[in-house]
Design an enzyme around this catalytic site. Structure first.
Site, mmCIF file in Angstrom:
data_model
loop_
_atom_site.group_PDB
_atom_site.id
_atom_site.type_symbol
_atom_site.label_atom_id
_atom_site.label_comp_id
_atom_site.label_asym_id
_atom_site.label_seq_id
_atom_site.Cartn_x
_atom_site.Cartn_y
_atom_site.Cartn_z
ATOM 1 N N LEU A 39 89.825 -41.373 -24.510
ATOM 2 C CA LEU A 39 90.551 -40.157 -24.144
ATOM 3 C C LEU A 39 90.152 -39.790 -22.720
ATOM 4 O O LEU A 39 88.966 -39.805 -22.381
ATOM 5 C CB LEU A 39 90.199 -38.994 -25.078
ATOM 6 C CG LEU A 39 90.874 -38.929 -26.441
ATOM 7 C CD1 LEU A 39 90.317 -37.750 -27.239
ATOM 8 C CD2 LEU A 39 92.393 -38.794 -26.304
ATOM 9 N N ASP A 40 91.133 -39.456 -21.876
ATOM 10 C CA ASP A 40 90.834 -39.024 -20.519
ATOM 11 C C ASP A 40 89.997 -37.747 -20.539
ATOM 12 O O ASP A 40 90.056 -36.975 -21.507
ATOM 13 C CB ASP A 40 92.128 -38.739 -19.757
ATOM 14 C CG ASP A 40 92.933 -40.000 -19.492
ATOM 15 O OD1 ASP A 40 92.339 -41.084 -19.444
ATOM 16 O OD2 ASP A 40 94.164 -39.890 -19.327
ATOM 17 N N PRO A 41 89.236 -37.481 -19.470
ATOM 18 C CA PRO A 41 88.457 -36.235 -19.417
ATOM 19 C C PRO A 41 89.317 -34.982 -19.635
ATOM 20 O O PRO A 41 88.867 -34.031 -20.283
ATOM 21 C CB PRO A 41 87.866 -36.263 -18.005
ATOM 22 C CG PRO A 41 87.726 -37.722 -17.704
ATOM 23 C CD PRO A 41 88.940 -38.358 -18.328
#
Length: 297
Positions: A39-41
């Site tokens: 998951l992206d930040p």
């Protein structure tokens, strides 16, 4: 000794998936920790973590279909197809002339079903051995190949005008490898006004739901799913006898037993409820594709 199991974590915004893995390692006292899908930040939501021997299951979880709740902003393009990038183009008043509810739904319709999608250039896909996002940050131009994905559901839950833009709250169910940022970009492009993602939350991975996840500050002593329970959420189960379990663990085949398999990959569980491993057909036989450690507690 750390337990062998699958941990469901509700990742907050601002942390990388690696940050969550690092915290899990400290909380469980082991280096052997991995996750089933980055998951992206910017994104929040479900991260499926494998601990000790259960890391062997991650290969079979990462390809599961997923559900996301997201917000798409129509009216502006960014360098990253999300709110973390720089705005490179904003739609003027004339561009909105034909953008009504019917046009939005038509655009979504073209992005639903089996589609060909070009991933965002700031993805984790490797190009010549390097991550695409690293190349972009280094100032290099990246063109990624289109890939076949399936968007089984793309629903607008709410719509509103904000500062001259149109924000869409959407629910997306899709195959593994689908980029929600790319859906936002492609919808905006189809409508002629540009688009990018402003919020993203993963709520489901296969049979795992974020409602069952723990927060990032609740890792110490958090309960995990046993390998058997976790495997049963992503594939059919085959209950085997103690003798069959022993044979599978020793690399032997279950001769002429292929008809017992309900899918190409099946979780073999012994009479004590422990996951023997993942089995598959070999000719007319059943053979282990992956064996779990015999000690799983």
């Amino acid at each position: 000794m750390a337990s062998h199991g699958i941990l469901l974590v509700d990742k907050p915004g601002g942390l990388t998936s690696h940050d969550v893995v690092a915290r899990t390692r400290r909380a469980f006292g082991t280096r052997k920790v991995g996750h089933a899908g980055t998951l992206d930040p910017m994104a929040t939501g479900l991260l499926v973590i494998g601990i000790e021997g259960a890391t062997r299951l991650l290969t079979y979880i990462v390809g599961a279909d997923k559900t996301y709740a997201a917000t798409i902003r129509l009216g502006a393009r960014t360098t990253t197809d999300d709110a973390e990038g720089d705005v490179v183009d904003t739609a003027d008043a004339g561009a909105w002339t034909d953008v009504d509810d019917a046009a939005i739904l038509a655009g979504i319709s073209t992005l639903t079903g089996a589609i060909s999608q070009v991933p965002s250039s700031v993805s984790a896909i490797k190009v010549a051995g390097r991550r695409a996002y690293d190349l972009v940050r280094a100032g290099e131009s990246v063109e990624l190949a289109a890939r076949a994905v399936t968007v089984s559901r793309f629903d607008v839950l709410a719509q509103r005008r904000v500062d001259g833009f149109t924000d869409l709250d959407v629910l997306v169910e899709c195959s593994s490898g689908t980029y929600i940022r790319a859906l936002a970009r492609d919808l905006g492009d189809a409508l002629g006004v540009g688009g990018h993602l402003t919020a993203l939350r993963r709520t489901r991975v296969g049979g795992f739901d974020v409602a069952d996840a723990v927060g990032i500050d609740e890792l110490e002593g958090a309960a995990t799913l046993t390998p058997a329970a976790a495997a049963a959420r992503v594939m059919p189960v085959l209950v085997v006898t103690a003798e069959e379990a022993r044979d599978l663990r020793h690399g032997k085949r279950l001769v002429a037993q292929r008809d017992r398999l309900a899918a190409s990959e099946v979780a073999a569980i012994d009479p004590d409820g422990a996951l023997v491993g993942i089995v598959e057909a070999r000719g007319n036989d059943i053979k282990s594709a992956m064996n779990m450690p015999e000690v799983q507690a």
